[in-house]
Design a protein around this motif. Structure first.
Motif, PDB file in Angstrom:
ATOM      1  N   TYR A  42       0.813  -1.207   0.000  1.00 24.71           N
ATOM      2  CA  TYR A  42       0.000   0.000   0.000  1.00 24.71           C
ATOM      3  C   TYR A  42       0.856   1.272   0.000  1.00 24.71           C
ATOM      4  O   TYR A  42       0.436   2.292  -0.544  1.00 24.71           O
ATOM      5  N   ALA A  43       2.022   1.210   0.637  1.00 27.37           N
ATOM      6  CA  ALA A  43       2.794   2.433   0.904  1.00 27.37           C
ATOM      7  C   ALA A  43       4.198   2.433   0.332  1.00 27.37           C
ATOM      8  O   ALA A  43       4.869   3.464   0.367  1.00 27.37           O
ATOM      9  N   GLY A  44       4.682   1.326  -0.163  1.00 26.95           N
ATOM     10  CA  GLY A  44       6.045   1.272  -0.677  1.00 26.95           C
ATOM     11  C   GLY A  44       6.198   1.999  -2.006  1.00 26.95           C
ATOM     12  O   GLY A  44       5.218   2.311  -2.691  1.00 26.95           O
ATOM     13  N   PRO A  45       7.427   2.289  -2.409  1.00 28.14           N
ATOM     14  CA  PRO A  45       7.658   2.981  -3.683  1.00 28.14           C
ATOM     15  C   PRO A  45       7.030   2.302  -4.882  1.00 28.14           C
ATOM     16  O   PRO A  45       6.468   2.972  -5.761  1.00 28.14           O
ATOM     17  N   SER A  46       7.086   0.969  -4.944  1.00 33.18           N
ATOM     18  CA  SER A  46       6.480   0.284  -6.094  1.00 33.18           C
ATOM     19  C   SER A  46       4.971   0.476  -6.104  1.00 33.18           C
ATOM     20  O   SER A  46       4.357   0.599  -7.174  1.00 33.18           O
ATOM     21  N   ALA A  47       4.359   0.509  -4.901  1.00 35.99           N
ATOM     22  CA  ALA A  47       2.919   0.731  -4.817  1.00 35.99           C
ATOM     23  C   ALA A  47       2.564   2.131  -5.304  1.00 35.99           C
ATOM     24  O   ALA A  47       1.572   2.330  -6.033  1.00 35.99           O
ATOM     25  N   LEU A  48       3.370   3.144  -4.918  1.00 37.97           N
ATOM     26  CA  LEU A  48       3.091   4.508  -5.361  1.00 37.97           C
ATOM     27  C   LEU A  48       3.268   4.656  -6.869  1.00 37.97           C
ATOM     28  O   LEU A  48       2.486   5.360  -7.524  1.00 37.97           O
ATOM     29  N   VAL A  49       4.265   3.993  -7.412  1.00 35.51           N
ATOM     30  CA  VAL A  49       4.460   4.045  -8.871  1.00 35.51           C
ATOM     31  C   VAL A  49       3.252   3.417  -9.561  1.00 35.51           C
ATOM     32  O   VAL A  49       2.731   3.961 -10.551  1.00 35.51           O
ATOM     33  N   ARG A  50       2.797   2.290  -9.044  1.00 38.85           N
ATOM     34  CA  ARG A  50       1.619   1.642  -9.631  1.00 38.85           C
ATOM     35  C   ARG A  50       0.398   2.552  -9.548  1.00 38.85           C
ATOM     36  O   ARG A  50      -0.360   2.699 -10.515  1.00 38.85           O
ATOM     37  N   GLN A  51       0.204   3.178  -8.380  1.00 43.24           N
ATOM     38  CA  GLN A  51      -0.938   4.076  -8.201  1.00 43.24           C
ATOM     39  C   GLN A  51      -0.836   5.289  -9.129  1.00 43.24           C
ATOM     40  O   GLN A  51      -1.848   5.758  -9.684  1.00 43.24           O
ATOM     41  N   ALA A  52       0.372   5.804  -9.317  1.00 44.46           N
ATOM     42  CA  ALA A  52       0.562   6.956 -10.202  1.00 44.46           C
ATOM     43  C   ALA A  52       0.276   6.581 -11.653  1.00 44.46           C
ATOM     44  O   ALA A  52      -0.310   7.369 -12.412  1.00 44.46           O
ATOM     45  N   LEU A  53       0.672   5.375 -12.058  1.00 43.45           N
ATOM     46  CA  LEU A  53       0.411   4.927 -13.425  1.00 43.45           C
ATOM     47  C   LEU A  53      -1.085   4.752 -13.671  1.00 43.45           C
ATOM     48  O   LEU A  53      -1.554   4.856 -14.811  1.00 43.45           O
ATOM     49  N   GLU A  54      -1.837   4.498 -12.598  1.00 40.35           N
ATOM     50  CA  GLU A  54      -3.290   4.365 -12.713  1.00 40.35           C
ATOM     51  C   GLU A  54      -3.983   5.728 -12.691  1.00 40.35           C
ATOM     52  O   GLU A  54      -5.210   5.799 -12.758  1.00 40.35           O
ATOM     53  N   THR A  55      -3.200   6.810 -12.571  1.00 40.76           N
ATOM     54  CA  THR A  55      -3.718   8.182 -12.603  1.00 40.76           C
ATOM     55  C   THR A  55      -3.231   8.810 -13.907  1.00 40.76           C
ATOM     56  O   THR A  55      -2.141   9.397 -13.955  1.00 40.76           O
ATOM     57  N   PRO A  56      -3.973   8.664 -14.988  1.00 40.43           N
ATOM     58  CA  PRO A  56      -3.458   9.002 -16.330  1.00 40.43           C
ATOM     59  C   PRO A  56      -2.850  10.388 -16.442  1.00 40.43           C
ATOM     60  O   PRO A  56      -1.767  10.557 -17.026  1.00 40.43           O
ATOM     61  N   GLY A  57      -3.519  11.413 -15.918  1.00 45.34           N
ATOM     62  CA  GLY A  57      -2.974  12.761 -16.042  1.00 45.34           C
ATOM     63  C   GLY A  57      -1.626  12.885 -15.363  1.00 45.34           C
ATOM     64  O   GLY A  57      -0.686  13.491 -15.912  1.00 45.34           O
ATOM     65  N   LEU A  58      -1.484  12.302 -14.193  1.00 46.88           N
ATOM     66  CA  LEU A  58      -0.216  12.361 -13.456  1.00 46.88           C
ATOM     67  C   LEU A  58       0.864  11.570 -14.181  1.00 46.88           C
ATOM     68  O   LEU A  58       2.005  12.035 -14.312  1.00 46.88           O
ATOM     69  N   ALA A  59       0.533  10.385 -14.642  1.00 51.15           N
ATOM     70  CA  ALA A  59       1.515   9.557 -15.349  1.00 51.15           C
ATOM     71  C   ALA A  59       2.066  10.280 -16.572  1.00 51.15           C
ATOM     72  O   ALA A  59       3.262  10.225 -16.857  1.00 51.15           O
ATOM     73  N   ARG A  60       1.177  10.975 -17.289  1.00 48.94           N
ATOM     74  CA  ARG A  60       1.640  11.714 -18.477  1.00 48.94           C
ATOM     75  C   ARG A  60       2.513  12.897 -18.080  1.00 48.94           C
ATOM     76  O   ARG A  60       3.560  13.134 -18.690  1.00 48.94           O
ATOM     77  N   ARG A  61       2.079  13.654 -17.069  1.00 46.60           N
ATOM     78  CA  ARG A  61       2.856  14.831 -16.656  1.00 46.60           C
ATOM     79  C   ARG A  61       4.261  14.455 -16.209  1.00 46.60           C
ATOM     80  O   ARG A  61       5.219  15.189 -16.474  1.00 46.60           O
ATOM     81  N   LEU A  62       4.373  13.330 -15.539  1.00 51.24           N
ATOM     82  CA  LEU A  62       5.678  12.939 -14.993  1.00 51.24           C
ATOM     83  C   LEU A  62       6.458  12.018 -15.928  1.00 51.24           C
ATOM     84  O   LEU A  62       7.573  11.618 -15.605  1.00 51.24           O
ATOM     85  N   ALA A  63       5.860  11.698 -17.085  1.00 49.94           N
ATOM     86  CA  ALA A  63       6.507  10.809 -18.069  1.00 49.94           C
ATOM     87  C   ALA A  63       6.954   9.503 -17.419  1.00 49.94           C
ATOM     88  O   ALA A  63       8.076   9.031 -17.623  1.00 49.94           O
ATOM     89  N   LEU A  64       6.055   8.918 -16.613  1.00 49.82           N
ATOM     90  CA  LEU A  64       6.374   7.655 -15.951  1.00 49.82           C
ATOM     91  C   LEU A  64       6.416   6.527 -16.966  1.00 49.82           C
ATOM     92  O   LEU A  64       5.612   6.470 -17.901  1.00 49.82           O
TER      93      LEU A  64
END
Length: 419
Positions: A264-286
């Motif tokens: 829920y809280a580890g870096p891999s979890a945050l990356v996964r959650q960010a990738l599921e947030t399309p606008g954020l993923a695009r802005r950060l070029a994840l």
């Protein structure tokens, strides 16, 4: 080889005196006697031995107290060295630390995770050799190498019991193999436990305190230190807060538990959650295919620090989960301080510190008896590697567990040894 009771007692006495000198920075023999409870004659003899071994030096005189000014002693930082090697999922960090705990040389490189241990460990050994040469550290002054990584581990055998970074590493005798490559003793330990003891050696915490360390790099770990020694438990796989269950109905974790904090809280979890947030993923070029979670997490943390609302919300959510785990550990061990260490806290530590502190202040069982402070590590992103080197120094010099003589093989802290 077993030691005689006389040597065991003598070694521990030397260790106590040396540790008090380390903590005090500079101290007189009279003050040493008062701090240790040893007689003046014993202190004089032990200090004389430490001076003869080059471990301490005299450094002028203290302020007058009505009589002859007292001669002060302090550690001789260049007398001995420890090497710390941190094996992470995507990178390796190597540091050389002097007797005072200060780093004197550092290097890092990537690619370890793509290699089998038979190839990776000789490479690590060659980098250690090169770093010692570059730093002009005499090899005979190096007490050993602290190899730190994730758990679970069999510290006595020097074996990783986890398929990280790949299945080939599970059950591989990493410490004996690296020791053979280097010709130096190698001590295997948990990265979070190492980071925790590094704070003590550097004087960042009260020597008599009970404190915890939350360590976050690619994963989440923890350690607890009581009066200068890591709390070990039966197999030294303690305080693994990344695998405390946050949800009994949560997804199964590879560790075998369900709803683990790390998911829920580890870096891999945050990356996964960010990738599921399309606008954020695009802005950060994840990169959805990246396996370097630290780099992707650092982008999210930088955006959160810069005020991006979606990135900030993700990091604060992670921090609340960590705050929940911090409350649990603080209640279990009645902690005074919690230290945040590791590469992930180095890039987002201010947000995590504030949120975790708020959770402790609001929810801690003993909050009316005492507060628990949340502080950043003094050793930054290299906390685990520095702590690994410190564990070697502590094991050999202050806990009386090593055998006499430079280059003796350190016995893992907490493992015990028959007298």
């Amino acid at each position: 080889m077993a030691r005689s009771p006389v040597w065991a007692s003598r070694s521990k006495t030397r260790g106590v005196v040396l540790d008090v000198i380390r903590a005090a920075r500079t101290i007189s023999r009279v003050e040493l006697a008062a701090a240790t409870g040893l007689t003046g004659a014993t202190i004089s003899e032990v200090v004389r031995e430490l001076l003869g071994d080059g471990l301490v030096v005299e450094t002028g005189r203290g302020a007058p107290t009505g009589g002859k000014p007292r001669t002060l002693v302090q550690l001789n930082p260049s007398a001995r060295y420890g090497v710390g090697v941190q094996l992470e999922r995507n990178a390796c960090v190597i540091v050389v630390v002097d007797l005072a705990g200060h780093p004197v040389a550092r290097t890092s490189f990537r690619g370890v995770s793509s290699m089998p241990p038979e190839q990776a460990l000789p490479l690590v050994a060659s980098r250690v050799d090169a770093l010692l040469t570059t730093a002009a550290v005499e090899r005979e002054k190096v007490l050993g190498v602290g190899l730190v990584s994730y758990g679970p581990q069999d510290r006595r055998a020097g074996v990783l019991l986890t398929p990280q970074p790949t299945d080939e590493w599970r059950d591989h005798p990493v410490a004996p193999h690296l020791a053979e490559c280097l010709g130096l003793p190698v001590l295997l330990d948990n990265d979070a436990a190492a980071a925790a003891i590094g704070e003590y050696w550097m004087g960042a915490v009260d020597p008599s305190s009970t404190y915890g360390c939350i360590y976050m790099a690619t994963g989440i770990g923890g350690g607890v230190v009581v009066a200068g020694e890591v709390y070990r438990g039966s197999t030294s796989n303690t305080a693994e807060i990344g695998h405390i269950s946050m949800d009994v109905h949560g997804d199964e974790c590879p560790c075998g538990n369900v709803g683990c904090l790390e998911n829920y809280a580890g870096p891999s979890a945050l990356v996964r959650q960010a990738l599921e947030t399309p606008g954020l993923a695009r802005r950060l070029a994840l990169d959805p295919d990246a396996d370097d979670f630290l780099t992707e997490f650092a982008r999210i943390a930088a955006a959160a620090n810069a005020g991006d609302p979606e990135a900030r919300a993700l990091v604060e959510r992670s921090a609340r989960y960590l705050g929940h785990a911090a409350v649990t550990v603080a209640v279990l061990f009645d902690l005074d301080v919690i230290v945040l260490a590791g590469a992930s806290f180095a890039v987002a530590g201010s947000i995590y510190q504030a949120v975790i502190q708020r959770e402790l202040d609001r929810r801690l069982f003993a909050r009316r008896a005492h507060s628990v402070r949340v502080v950043p590590s003094v050793n930054g992103s290299d906390a685990a590697a520095i702590g690994g080197a410190v564990l070697v120094l502590q094991s050999e010099l202050t806990l009386g567990r090593g055998r006499p003589g430079i280059g003796a093989r350190p016995v893992p802290v907490g493992a015990g040894e028959a007298p």
